[in-house]
Design a protein around this motif. Structure first.
Motif, PDB file in Angstrom:
ATOM      1  N   ALA A  74      51.285  18.778  14.047  1.00  0.00           N
ATOM      2  CA  ALA A  74      50.572  18.385  12.831  1.00  0.00           C
ATOM      3  C   ALA A  74      50.686  19.449  11.750  1.00  0.00           C
ATOM      4  O   ALA A  74      50.595  20.648  12.036  1.00  0.00           O
ATOM      5  N   ASP A  75      50.909  18.994  10.510  1.00  0.00           N
ATOM      6  CA  ASP A  75      50.892  19.863   9.325  1.00  0.00           C
ATOM      7  C   ASP A  75      51.814  21.063   9.481  1.00  0.00           C
ATOM      8  O   ASP A  75      51.391  22.215   9.385  1.00  0.00           O
ATOM      9  N   ARG A  76      53.095  20.779   9.694  1.00  0.00           N
ATOM     10  CA  ARG A  76      54.090  21.835   9.861  1.00  0.00           C
ATOM     11  C   ARG A  76      55.033  21.899   8.666  1.00  0.00           C
ATOM     12  O   ARG A  76      55.446  20.866   8.126  1.00  0.00           O
ATOM     13  N   LYS A  77      55.387  23.120   8.294  1.00  0.00           N
ATOM     14  CA  LYS A  77      56.379  23.321   7.245  1.00  0.00           C
ATOM     15  C   LYS A  77      57.783  23.208   7.842  1.00  0.00           C
ATOM     16  O   LYS A  77      58.121  23.939   8.770  1.00  0.00           O
ATOM     17  N   LEU A  78      58.566  22.263   7.317  1.00  0.00           N
ATOM     18  CA  LEU A  78      59.947  22.096   7.749  1.00  0.00           C
ATOM     19  C   LEU A  78      60.837  22.004   6.519  1.00  0.00           C
ATOM     20  O   LEU A  78      60.397  21.595   5.445  1.00  0.00           O
ATOM     21  N   LYS A  79      62.105  22.385   6.689  1.00  0.00           N
ATOM     22  CA  LYS A  79      63.064  22.092   5.640  1.00  0.00           C
ATOM     23  C   LYS A  79      63.020  20.591   5.384  1.00  0.00           C
ATOM     24  O   LYS A  79      62.916  19.806   6.312  1.00  0.00           O
ATOM     25  N   GLU A  80      63.093  20.197   4.114  1.00  0.00           N
ATOM     26  CA  GLU A  80      62.872  18.809   3.717  1.00  0.00           C
ATOM     27  C   GLU A  80      63.601  17.836   4.659  1.00  0.00           C
ATOM     28  O   GLU A  80      64.802  17.937   4.884  1.00  0.00           O
ATOM     29  N   VAL A  81      62.821  16.890   5.197  1.00  0.00           N
ATOM     30  CA  VAL A  81      63.306  16.008   6.248  1.00  0.00           C
ATOM     31  C   VAL A  81      63.765  14.675   5.680  1.00  0.00           C
ATOM     32  O   VAL A  81      63.110  14.086   4.815  1.00  0.00           O
ATOM     33  N   GLN A  82      64.874  14.182   6.206  1.00  0.00           N
ATOM     34  CA  GLN A  82      65.381  12.861   5.863  1.00  0.00           C
ATOM     35  C   GLN A  82      65.679  12.081   7.134  1.00  0.00           C
ATOM     36  O   GLN A  82      65.865  12.668   8.205  1.00  0.00           O
ATOM     37  N   GLU A  83      65.748  10.767   7.017  1.00  0.00           N
ATOM     38  CA  GLU A  83      66.130   9.938   8.159  1.00  0.00           C
ATOM     39  C   GLU A  83      67.474  10.399   8.707  1.00  0.00           C
ATOM     40  O   GLU A  83      68.390  10.699   7.951  1.00  0.00           O
ATOM     41  N   GLY A  84      67.552  10.453  10.025  1.00  0.00           N
ATOM     42  CA  GLY A  84      68.795  10.869  10.670  1.00  0.00           C
ATOM     43  C   GLY A  84      68.871  12.343  10.984  1.00  0.00           C
ATOM     44  O   GLY A  84      69.754  12.773  11.742  1.00  0.00           O
ATOM     45  N   ASP A  85      67.965  13.148  10.411  1.00  0.00           N
ATOM     46  CA  ASP A  85      67.956  14.582  10.722  1.00  0.00           C
ATOM     47  C   ASP A  85      67.608  14.810  12.195  1.00  0.00           C
ATOM     48  O   ASP A  85      66.923  13.995  12.827  1.00  0.00           O
TER      49      ASP A  85
END
Length: 411
Positions: free
Chosen positions: A344-355
């Motif tokens: 929950a509430d984690r900073k990730l490099k911007e996520v897109q479908e298929g990542d």
């Protein structure tokens, strides 16, 4: 293993290529990391006669068991099925400690027939053992030291209200049973729980174990269980194994001198040896925004990693499809028809479908606690050893779901 600093590689093997080759979800284990952990524990207790009994329940793939044997460990098994698995992997019976809980006496008799070390954790079973075997079969006795230690309450097993072990307050009763049946007790065992940081907890358990050991004259080993804490979060703290080794070894040597015999000291680490070696690679199916959160839905869930929901366990998550770019806050959830929040509430490099996301610390209690809930298939397992990826379990198929079901043909 910091997969970000290594451009998402494990021993030089690209994690993204593994996901592409084998699909997701996918368990990946770093064999070298496991060997390093075994070596660290051996180094920490180099001044005493150490026997490591790897806790099979943490990760029971036969290739992991064979790797442990190659590294010089024994094993701890908690079911007769685990005993058979360890024997199949090549362990000799004397290398196996069998520590059941709430099993039938028939299972204990089966383990005796197989020649493994039996660890009894309740007085009724101790009496059954005495009635059936007398002093012909050596055994170990598991004591509950009444020490509240560990992280989540569900993994703290040495407190007074735990089902595990015989209460240290019942030691006099134990001694009467031992005397009445002339039991051949060669080992005593305590285990306080998991995620233990402080060497003082082990020392406190040691003193209780030493006091009990003074009542037994033919001991060959004392078993301190496991419970070493591993790092879950960035900059997280873990058990200082070298400090624990130094302090516990000194206390153990002192006791052995007093006891008059150089005993073996046993530990049963599971999570400590395999947790940090493992990743669960998952694919992003959907990025869904609500007024409260942005959810990242992946092709896995509590059926493959139940620890976040069962223990509120923290597992670090990395978007390995993105080396660079802006970060955003997400809540990573599974595809199971239950609340199955992975993080929950984690900073990730911007996520897109298929990542592809890598969920860390999936080596312990990932696959071994997995299920076919929602009739989902369990993932394959990959072991990376000497810079090469080896598939050590195939992905399940739909035929595996049907395998043991019987169509009675009248409905």
């Amino acid at each position: 293993m910091n997969i970000e600093d290594q451009q998402f590689r494990m021993q030089g093997v690209s994690l993204n290529e593994l996901a592409k080759t084998y699909g997701t979800p996918l368990y990946v284990y770093d064999g070298q990391k496991i060997l390093e952990k075994v070596s660290l524990l051996q180094k920490a207790f180099s001044s005493v006669n150490l026997k490591i009994k790897y806790a099979t329940k943490a990760l029971s793939n036969i290739n992991i068991l064979k790797l442990m044997k190659k590294a010089g460990t024994g094993v701890d098994a908690v079911s007769i099925e685990e005993v058979h698995l360890c024997l199949h992997a090549g362990f000799d019976p004397h290398e196996i400690m069998y520590t059941p809980n709430s099993v039938s006496f028939d299972e204990i008799k089966s383990a005796v027939d197989l020649g493994v070390m039996i660890n009894i954790d309740n007085i009724p079973m101790l009496e059954h053992f005495g009635t059936f075997f007398g002093n012909e079969v050596p055994l170990c006795i598991r004591l509950n030291p009444h020490i509240l230690a560990g992280g989540n309450a569900k993994i703290s097993v040495g407190h007074i209200d735990s089902k595990f072990g015989i209460s240290i307050l019942q030691l006099k009763h134990v001694l009467k049973v031992v005397q009445a049946y002339d039991l051949n007790v060669i080992g005593l065992h305590v285990h306080t729980g998991s995620d233990i940081l402080d060497a003082e907890v082990f020392l406190k358990g040691a003193e209780i174990l030493f006091d009990a050991a003074r009542e037994f004259k033919e001991l060959k080993f004392l078993d301190f269980g496991g419970g070493f804490k591993v790092a879950y979060k960035p900059h997280d703290i873990s058990t200082d194994i070298m400090e624990v080794g130094e302090k516990v070894s000194a206390a153990f040597r002192k006791f052995c001198k007093e006891y008059g015999t150089e005993l073996e000291i046993w530990f049963e680490p599971g999570k400590f040896l395999v947790s940090e070696s493992g990743l669960l690679l998952v694919k992003v199916n959907v990025v869904k925004s609500t007024p409260a959160s942005t959810f990242v839905g992946v092709d896995s869930g509590l059926n493959h990693l139940i620890r976040p929901m069962m223990y509120d366990a923290y597992h670090d998550v990395v978007n390995i499809s993105k080396l660079e770019g802006p970060e955003r806050v997400y809540t990573i959830v599974g595809y199971i028809c239950e609340t199955d929040t992975i993080a929950a509430d984690r900073k990730l490099k911007e996520v897109q479908e298929g990542d592809i996301l890598a969920i860390k610390n999936a080596g312990a209690y990932g696959f071994s606690m997995s299920s076919n809930y929602n009739s989902r298939l369990r993932p394959p397992e990959i072991l990376i050893l000497n810079g090469k990826a080896h598939i050590i379990r195939e992905r399940e198929t739909f035929s595996d779901i049907l395998k043991n079901q019987v169509d009675i043909g009248i409905i």
